[in-house]
Design an enzyme around this catalytic site. Structure first.
Site, PDB file in Angstrom:
ATOM      1  N   TYR A 108       0.859  -1.181   0.000  1.00  0.00           N
ATOM      2  CA  TYR A 108       0.000   0.000   0.000  1.00  0.00           C
ATOM      3  C   TYR A 108       0.892   1.226   0.000  1.00  0.00           C
ATOM      4  O   TYR A 108       1.907   1.278   0.696  1.00  0.00           O
ATOM      5  CB  TYR A 108      -0.896   0.007   1.253  1.00  0.00           C
ATOM      6  CG  TYR A 108      -1.694   1.273   1.381  1.00  0.00           C
ATOM      7  CD1 TYR A 108      -2.932   1.386   0.747  1.00  0.00           C
ATOM      8  CD2 TYR A 108      -1.207   2.366   2.096  1.00  0.00           C
ATOM      9  CE1 TYR A 108      -3.673   2.556   0.829  1.00  0.00           C
ATOM     10  CE2 TYR A 108      -1.940   3.545   2.178  1.00  0.00           C
ATOM     11  CZ  TYR A 108      -3.169   3.623   1.538  1.00  0.00           C
ATOM     12  OH  TYR A 108      -3.887   4.791   1.611  1.00  0.00           O
ATOM     13  N   GLU A 196      -3.006   7.603  -4.319  1.00  0.00           N
ATOM     14  CA  GLU A 196      -2.966   6.320  -3.628  1.00  0.00           C
ATOM     15  C   GLU A 196      -2.730   5.195  -4.626  1.00  0.00           C
ATOM     16  O   GLU A 196      -3.352   5.166  -5.687  1.00  0.00           O
ATOM     17  CB  GLU A 196      -4.296   6.099  -2.899  1.00  0.00           C
ATOM     18  CG  GLU A 196      -4.310   4.835  -2.047  1.00  0.00           C
ATOM     19  CD  GLU A 196      -5.689   4.596  -1.430  1.00  0.00           C
ATOM     20  OE1 GLU A 196      -5.818   4.736  -0.204  1.00  0.00           O
ATOM     21  OE2 GLU A 196      -6.624   4.282  -2.174  1.00  0.00           O
TER      22      GLU A 196
END
Ligand code: GDP
Ligand code: MN
Length: 385
Positions: A108, A196
């Site tokens: 992530y 992101e």
């Protein structure tokens, strides 16, 4: 403003961040054609302004040629429900047809502004993929936070901290460093409020690839981000919010039953509180702004009346720059045009309030006037009782 994954990946490419080969498609034919340049497996990905598509059935891997068309037909036009869309879901109008990659690990990686520290924070975790919300809730220590002073930018120690924390293989170290720098530059240059990558993939070949991409741009900066404005997809926006933006109103649609028109964001928040305290729920946030014209007030009221959930309207105005008489004229115009179909309570104070009240009284409209906020709350309570 949100952009689609394929648009974010176009920007990634401009900033040297590796993404899988792929192409956007608006029809089944385009999708099948886009897949011709790729090897199997091919990933068929729904493009909507919400995450959680994988779990909702909006991301499918085609291992055989015939599955490409099959999945495309399945996903294009489907109503995709994810934990981010709400139960009503979103209709899929676009696809991204992408080269499948050989995933070894899913990381992530994100960048957001951090108001508390007045810096830019990079968040990263070895536990990327589809359950990152759970990781953040249950094992927050697995999320690395790296604070970057925007005046100094990314330093070597930031890169080391991230690379070691994420256990980046030696072979990928250099490309990881340039990925982080590229993403940070993109974040700053495009006035982003979020970038992101989830998952940021380490492939079996030990290469780094952004398998997903999410990018939000601060709407207040759009005047200097012409190429981002070109990415706007109004079909993804709430129809009432879209209309409101055409009239320059700050409007957010909510799921309650009392519409409200207020001038000033602080007063709007307080008004939403009294509605809640009265036992009702606000149907919207609406700030007509300090210098609203009577035309804008008219648009605001008709917008609220378009919402079928609205059982009553509370108008709470403090006449400062927006004078009460100007406001009252707008209300009268709007009421005559749209026809008031629900009880309307008006609380008005400030500049030219006498004149404003006279305009409302003489209009012949059945408006309930409130003396003050407490009185307004009681009248709202009576509507929902
Ligand atoms: P999201 O669910 O909306 O976040 O969509 P993603 O693009 O992140 O896709 C969901 C999941 O699909 C990822 O976490 C991966 O596990 C998987 N996935 C996405 N792309 C690929 C790919 O190219 N190859 C493989 N094998 N899996 C993929
Ligand atoms: Mn994802």
């Amino acid at each position: 403003m949100k952009v689609h994954e394929y648009q974010a990946k176009e920007l990634f490419t401009q900033y040297g961040i590796p993404v899988p080969a792929g192409k956007a498609a608006f029809t089944v034919e385009e999708a099948v054609e886009a897949a011709q340049d790729l090897n199997l497996p091919v990933v068929v990905k729904a493009q909507i302004h919400a995450g959680g598509r994988g779990k909702g059935g909006g991301v499918k891997l085609a291992y055989q040629k015939k599955e490409i068309e099959q999945y495309t037909r399945q996903i294009l036009g489907m109503n995709l429900v994810t934990h981010q869309t709400g139960p009503e879901g979103k209709k899929v109008g676009r696809l991204l047809i992408e080269q499948g990659i050989n995933i070894d690990r899913e990381l992530y990686f994100s960048i957001v502004p951090d108001r508390a520290s007045a810096s830019v924070v990079i968040m990263a975790s070895t536990e990327g993929g589809m359950d990152i919300e759970e990781v953040a809730a249950k094992t927050p220590e697995k999320i690395i936070k790296c604070f970057v002073n925007p005046l100094l930018g990314i330093q070597k120690y930031h890169l080391r901290e991230l690379a070691f924390g994420l256990k980046i293989p030696n072979k990928a170290m250099k490309s990881f460093g340039s990925m982080v720098e590229g993403l940070y530059t993109l974040f700053m240059k495009k006035d982003c409020s979020l970038v992101e990558i989830n998952p940021l993939v380490i492939t079996a070949e030990e290469e780094i690839v952004a398998a997903d991409a999410k990018l939000d741009v601060d709407s207040n900066a759009l005047f200097r981000q012409k190429d981002i404005i070109a990415y706007r997809d109004t079909s993804e926006e709430d129809p009432l919010e879209l209309k409101a933006s055409e009239y320059d109103l700050n409007y957010i649609n909510l799921d309650g039953n009392i519409g409200n028109i207020v001038n000033g964001a602080g007063l709007a928040m307080a008004t939403m509180d009294i509605i809640q305290a009265a036992g009702a729920k606000p149907a919207n946030f609406l700030d007509v702004g300090g210098g609203a014209t009577s035309e804008q007030v008219e648009k605001a009221l008709s917008l609220i009346l378009e919402d079928e959930n609205v059982k009553g309207v509370l108008i709470n105005i403090f006449g400062g720059i927006l004078r009460c008489d100007v406001f009252a004229k707008g209300i009268v115009q709007a009421a005559k045009q749209a026809g008031i179909t629900v009880p309307v309570v008006v609380r008005m104070e400030g500049t030219n309030v006498e004149e404003g009240r006279r305009i409302l009284d003489e209009s012949g409209l059945s408006l309930q006037t409130a003396e003050d906020l407490a009185d307004a709350a009681q009248k709202i309570a009576a509507i929902v009782a």
